[in-house]
Design a protein around this motif. Structure first.
Motif, PDB file in Angstrom:
ATOM      1  N   GLY A   1     -15.142  44.084 -10.452  1.00 17.74           N
ATOM      2  CA  GLY A   1     -16.530  44.584 -10.881  1.00 17.74           C
ATOM      3  C   GLY A   1     -17.619  43.781 -11.221  1.00 17.74           C
ATOM      4  O   GLY A   1     -18.704  44.290 -11.285  1.00 17.74           O
ATOM      5  N   LEU A   2     -17.397  42.601 -11.034  1.00 16.61           N
ATOM      6  CA  LEU A   2     -18.633  41.375 -10.891  1.00 16.61           C
ATOM      7  C   LEU A   2     -19.446  41.347  -9.696  1.00 16.61           C
ATOM      8  O   LEU A   2     -19.542  40.531  -9.142  1.00 16.61           O
ATOM      9  N   LEU A   3     -20.255  42.478  -9.297  1.00 17.69           N
ATOM     10  CA  LEU A   3     -20.798  42.674  -8.276  1.00 17.69           C
ATOM     11  C   LEU A   3     -22.079  41.828  -7.857  1.00 17.69           C
ATOM     12  O   LEU A   3     -22.539  41.593  -7.365  1.00 17.69           O
ATOM     13  N   HIS A   4     -22.584  41.249  -9.396  1.00 15.97           N
ATOM     14  CA  HIS A   4     -23.664  40.241  -9.334  1.00 15.97           C
ATOM     15  C   HIS A   4     -23.327  38.944  -9.492  1.00 15.97           C
ATOM     16  O   HIS A   4     -24.151  38.123  -9.555  1.00 15.97           O
ATOM     17  N   ILE A   5     -22.146  38.717  -9.426  1.00 22.83           N
ATOM     18  CA  ILE A   5     -21.713  37.325  -9.823  1.00 22.83           C
ATOM     19  C   ILE A   5     -22.117  36.322  -8.680  1.00 22.83           C
ATOM     20  O   ILE A   5     -21.995  36.654  -7.538  1.00 22.83           O
ATOM     21  N   GLU A   6     -22.675  35.340  -9.055  1.00 21.04           N
ATOM     22  CA  GLU A   6     -23.134  34.378  -8.184  1.00 21.04           C
ATOM     23  C   GLU A   6     -22.245  33.018  -8.300  1.00 21.04           C
ATOM     24  O   GLU A   6     -22.046  32.250  -7.128  1.00 21.04           O
ATOM     25  N   GLN A   7     -21.922  32.393  -9.426  1.00 17.66           N
ATOM     26  CA  GLN A   7     -21.205  31.534  -9.376  1.00 17.66           C
ATOM     27  C   GLN A   7     -19.755  31.574 -10.100  1.00 17.66           C
ATOM     28  O   GLN A   7     -19.691  32.064 -11.014  1.00 17.66           O
ATOM     29  N   LEU A   8     -18.823  31.028  -9.497  1.00 22.42           N
ATOM     30  CA  LEU A   8     -17.387  31.476 -10.092  1.00 22.42           C
ATOM     31  C   LEU A   8     -16.596  30.024 -10.318  1.00 22.42           C
ATOM     32  O   LEU A   8     -16.301  29.495  -8.985  1.00 22.42           O
ATOM     33  N   ASN A   9     -16.151  29.540 -11.171  1.00 13.32           N
ATOM     34  CA  ASN A   9     -15.518  28.372 -11.037  1.00 13.32           C
ATOM     35  C   ASN A   9     -13.940  28.678 -11.760  1.00 13.32           C
ATOM     36  O   ASN A   9     -13.880  28.741 -13.292  1.00 13.32           O
ATOM     37  N   LEU A  10     -12.641  28.534 -11.245  1.00 15.15           N
ATOM     38  CA  LEU A  10     -11.445  28.767 -11.531  1.00 15.15           C
ATOM     39  C   LEU A  10     -10.689  27.429 -11.303  1.00 15.15           C
ATOM     40  O   LEU A  10      -9.495  27.768 -11.237  1.00 15.15           O
ATOM     41  N   SER A  11     -11.453  26.417 -11.275  1.00 14.80           N
ATOM     42  CA  SER A  11     -10.530  25.152 -10.778  1.00 14.80           C
ATOM     43  C   SER A  11      -9.696  24.728 -12.183  1.00 14.80           C
ATOM     44  O   SER A  11      -9.782  25.407 -13.308  1.00 14.80           O
ATOM     45  N   PHE A  12      -8.859  23.749 -11.830  1.00 11.19           N
ATOM     46  CA  PHE A  12      -7.957  23.068 -12.720  1.00 11.19           C
ATOM     47  C   PHE A  12      -7.179  24.116 -13.601  1.00 11.19           C
ATOM     48  O   PHE A  12      -6.794  24.220 -14.521  1.00 11.19           O
ATOM     49  N   ASN A  13      -6.364  25.114 -12.758  1.00 12.26           N
ATOM     50  CA  ASN A  13      -5.476  25.978 -13.352  1.00 12.26           C
ATOM     51  C   ASN A  13      -4.363  25.921 -12.380  1.00 12.26           C
ATOM     52  O   ASN A  13      -4.023  25.010 -11.674  1.00 12.26           O
ATOM     53  N   ASP A  14      -3.541  27.062 -12.675  1.00 16.24           N
ATOM     54  CA  ASP A  14      -2.121  27.237 -11.788  1.00 16.24           C
ATOM     55  C   ASP A  14      -2.139  28.524 -10.995  1.00 16.24           C
ATOM     56  O   ASP A  14      -1.104  29.134 -10.808  1.00 16.24           O
TER      57      ASP A  14
END
Length: 606
Positions: free
Chosen positions: A495-508
């Motif tokens: 649903g995040l159609l306007h998202i420009e920056q996404l940081n999902l680093s350092f996870n599993d």
């Protein structure tokens, strides 16, 4: 409540008040069914109230009462006439309830706030020594908020707060801090300039409670408060200052009892417990006389219901042509002014009303034995010069109120607020998220643009998975969930159609999932240091706005478990791709990770 015949409004008024109706309180006919809430039972005035000037045969109405009736019936209901039992008083940090000399009950604030510490301090007020309880807030958290209960109030309310330092901590450093009411930042309190300090507001009731918050400022010390008071006001009072293109409330600057110089008056002379200050700043002082008379006045139609004791005093210009009040103001802003007049001299006074040299009203006439009111606003001013220019028979003014008009910022959407509340519950932590996310100050971990939540940063919080509530944050532009123990596939972000920056680093995280394919405005993506397996989806490169899969300090796909050929859709201008630390990735089938630092049709690979 009365059982009088409701054939007409006049009959109901007479039943409520008697024929000598000298106050602006009226009755209303209603039809009740099995259960009804009426505005109060009418009673006769007490001896004290009669001595204070209340007519013997004019009844007073108590607060709202719930009644049960077996059959529908028409009854007289009096308009709300405030008594002490309708007031709400909080004493800060106090642990006992007490009744003061005016029969007003004060209660502890413990039920309305769960932060801060309390103690009792002693100080000299005028000539007497007194103890007062205070609550102070040593933790520099985002908000230190009371929820003030205003259920079942259909009119506006008066909110009055008193702040006392008086060196309670023995440090001799009076604090400074900010204050908000609802979603608006309202005042900057500086107890080194005045101690005690009082603020008063007129708030239009639209919900069951209103937040009242104190905020730390850099090097300002600990916010502190001594008391909070709530007073219901007459129906329709100050409405012309509360109705406009934007929602607003009023902050009191002045309330002057013109012609009265012997201190201030309040409850019980003013049954709504407004504080009317003495008349000390006017000119020409040697030609303007105070006037007091107990002359009777015809029934006024003033919504604010000023007390008779105020209408029976006036500042009267005896000679010359101009009576002037110069009133400095704290801030450049918009102001709402209320002028009260009563014909307490046996002539018709006529004069012009001017403010800052601008004509507000020509040929204003005060009729003997009648009272009236004049409202006006002044925009973008730093001070007020209110002048009454003589035409005939002595200009006079009985009272002046000046309020700053405070705009209420627009609410954040209920969808966003609900989603954030679910996310806070999902974390299992108290993030301090309450009331509106964006106003008066954004919540911790959140940034806003107006009333739109634009970014969230929750790094270091143990989320384990991405809550579906994140997908309801439709205006979000940036989401940082790095190091939040995410596992499994990337999900619940479609649903995040306007998202420009996404940081999902350092996870599993182990799988791309399909949600990234719908993020059509995504520009920056960071997935480094996860456990992503398999190949990179070809549709990831189809995101037209994806310029950089990194920031200068990020390495977006490094240190995963990816293998296989890189999608040809990733061959685009200005795309920087970091893939080291994976099993085998390349645009070529001849080798793995073999193009570090090279450019392949605009894509730079590291």
């Amino acid at each position: 409540m009365l059982t009088a015949d409701c054939k007409s409004k006049a009959a109901c008024n007479t039943a409520c008040l008697g024929e000598d109706n000298t106050d602006a309180f009226t009755g209303t006919c209603i039809q009740e069914f099995t259960t009804a809430i009426v505005k109060g039972i009418c009673r006769s005035p007490t001896v004290i109230e009669i001595l204070q000037g209340h007519p013997r045969d004019q009844k007073i109405c108590a607060p709202d009462t719930t009644v049960n009736t077996a059959l529908p019936t028409k009854r007289c209901v009096c308009s709300s006439v405030c008594s002490a039992s309708a007031f709400s008083e909080l004493i800060m940090g106090g642990n006992t309830t007490y009744v003061d000399s005016q029969n007003i009950t004060w209660i502890s604030d413990d039920e309305y706030i769960n932060v801060g510490r309390s103690l009792t301090t002693n100080y000299v007020d005028n000539t007497s020594s007194m103890n007062t309880s205070v609550r102070y807030f040593p933790d520099a958290r985002a908000r230190n908020c009371y929820k003030l209960p205003v259920q079942n109030i259909s009119s506006s309310i008066l909110v009055r707060a008193k702040f006392v330092y008086q060196n309670y901590d023995k440090l001799k450093r009076a604090p400074a801090f900010n204050l908000s009411l609802g979603r608006a930042m309202t005042a900057a309190i500086n107890l080194s300039k005045a101690d005690p300090w009082t603020e008063e507001f007129i708030w239009p009731v639209t919900k069951d409670d209103v937040p009242f918050c104190l905020y730390h400022i850099p090097n300002g010390g600990n916010p502190v408060i001594s008391s909070l008071e709530l007073r219901p006001l007459p129906q329709g009072a100050y409405n012309s200052g509360l109705v406009g293109p934007r929602k607003n409330f009023l902050r009191k600057c002045y309330r002057i009892n013109c012609g009265y110089t012997n201190g201030s008056i309040r409850y019980p002379l003013d049954r709504y417990d407004r504080v009317w200050d003495a008349d000390v700043d006017f000119s020409p002082s040697h030609l303007s006389i105070p006037l007091y008379t107990k002359v009777g006045l015809n029934a006024p139609s003033i919504s604010e219901v000023p007390p008779l004791a105020v209408l029976q005093t006036a500042r009267l210009l005896e000679k010359r042509n101009f009576l002037t009040y110069n009133l400095p103001l704290d801030e450049l802003g918009n102001y709402y002014i209320v002028l009260y007049f009563a014909g307490i001299i046996p002539v018709y006074s006529r004069f012009n009303i001017l403010a800052n040299g601008e004509t507000i009203q020509l040929n204003y006439t005060v009729i003997s034995r009648n009272s009236s009111v004049h409202y006006f606003t002044m925009k973008q001013v730093r001070g007020l010069n209110i002048t009454f220019q003589n035409i005939s028979f002595y200009p006079l003014v009985n009272a002046i109120e000046v309020f700053e008009i405070v705009d209420i910022p627009p609410e954040t959407s209920s969808t966003t607020v609900s989603a954030l509340e679910v996310i806070q519950q999902y974390t299992g932590l108290d993030l301090g998220w309450e009331e509106d996310p964006c106003f008066p100050k954004p919540w911790n971990h959140i940034t806003c643009d107006g009333n739109l939540v634009k970014s969230i940063e929750l790094s270091g919080i143990n989320l384990r998975s991405i809550s579906p509530a994140f997908g309801d944050l439709l205006d979000l532009r940036a989401l940082d969930l790095h190091n939040t123990s995410l596992a499994g596939k990337i999900q619940n972000l479609e649903g995040l159609l306007h998202i420009e920056q996404l940081n999902l680093s350092f996870n599993d995280l182990t799988s791309f999932g399909t949600d990234l394919e719908s993020l059509v405005n995504l520009q920056l993506l960071d997935l480094k240091n996860n456990s992503l397996q398999g190949t990179i989806p070809d549709k990831l490169g189809a995101l037209k706005k994806l310029r950089l899969l990194m920031k200068p300090s990020f390495r977006n796909l490094e240190n995963n478990k990816l293998r296989g050929p890189l999608p040809h859709s990733l061959k685009k201008e200005n795309l920087i791709l970091r893939i080291s630390g994976n099993l085998c990735l390349s645009f070529s089938t001849s080798g793995c990770n073999s193009f570090r630092g090279s450019s392949n049709r605009g894509t730079t690979i590291y």
